[in-house]
Design an enzyme around this catalytic site. Sequence first.
Site, PDB file in Angstrom:
ATOM      1  N   CYS A 145       0.841  -1.194   0.000  1.00 42.62           N
ATOM      2  CA  CYS A 145       0.000   0.000   0.000  1.00 42.62           C
ATOM      3  C   CYS A 145       0.879   1.249   0.000  1.00 42.62           C
ATOM      4  CB  CYS A 145      -0.891  -0.012   1.243  1.00 42.62           C
ATOM      5  SG  CYS A 145      -1.891   1.462   1.430  1.00 42.62           S
ATOM      6  N   CYS A 205       0.291   3.270   3.458  1.00 45.90           N
ATOM      7  CA  CYS A 205       0.717   2.800   4.787  1.00 45.90           C
ATOM      8  C   CYS A 205       1.796   1.735   4.747  1.00 45.90           C
ATOM      9  CB  CYS A 205      -0.481   2.282   5.580  1.00 45.90           C
ATOM     10  SG  CYS A 205      -1.056   0.656   5.029  1.00 45.90           S
ATOM     11  N   CYS A 251      -7.452  -1.033   1.339  1.00 47.56           N
ATOM     12  CA  CYS A 251      -6.430  -1.547   2.252  1.00 47.56           C
ATOM     13  C   CYS A 251      -7.074  -1.675   3.627  1.00 47.56           C
ATOM     14  CB  CYS A 251      -5.260  -0.563   2.306  1.00 47.56           C
ATOM     15  SG  CYS A 251      -4.055  -0.959   3.582  1.00 47.56           S
ATOM     16  N   CYS A 302      -8.655  -5.288  -9.939  1.00 48.25           N
ATOM     17  CA  CYS A 302      -8.245  -4.230 -10.852  1.00 48.25           C
ATOM     18  C   CYS A 302      -7.767  -3.064  -9.983  1.00 48.25           C
ATOM     19  CB  CYS A 302      -9.463  -3.840 -11.691  1.00 48.25           C
ATOM     20  SG  CYS A 302      -9.140  -2.603 -12.916  1.00 48.25           S
TER      21      CYS A 302
HETATM   22 ZN   LIG Z   1      -2.810   1.008   3.459  1.00 51.94          ZN
END
Ligand SMILES: [Zn+2]
Length: 139
Positions: free
Chosen positions: A53, A56, A102, A127
């Site tokens: 991510c 984060c 996420c 996607c």
């Molecule tokens: Zn994240």
Amino acid sequence: MDHTDSTYPVQRSDAEWRELLSPAEYQVLRQAGTERPFVGEYTDTTEEGVYSCRACGAELFRSEHKFASHCGWPSFYVPSAEDGVEYIEDNSLGMRRVEVRCSNCGSHLGHVFEGEGYPTPTDQRYCINSISMRFEPKQ
Ligand SMILES: [Zn+2]
């Protein structure tokens, strides 16, 4: 889009996200925007490694689950870990879609589609916007 859900382990104020992310990253990750097709830096990457991510740093996807969908965005058929992402029903744009976020920070990643007939083990297509992720090549 309401991103104030207090259950995410990573909590930042809107001002903090704006400072941490570029305007383009902020627009996709925090405002559920969509990158234009075929321009993302990871659309066609086949290198071995892990996609995390960009907001984060939590691991999201792995190169071994990436496949060439030719849809214009990086596509995976399964996340690294099922609890690494969360699913939100998205009825925007007059379509019924499933948003993928996420689960560590609540940032928008993309959408998941299924039953499209891709020759993958799950027949699912995650996607995902390139700009929502950061790739770390395998050492
Ligand atoms: Zn994240």
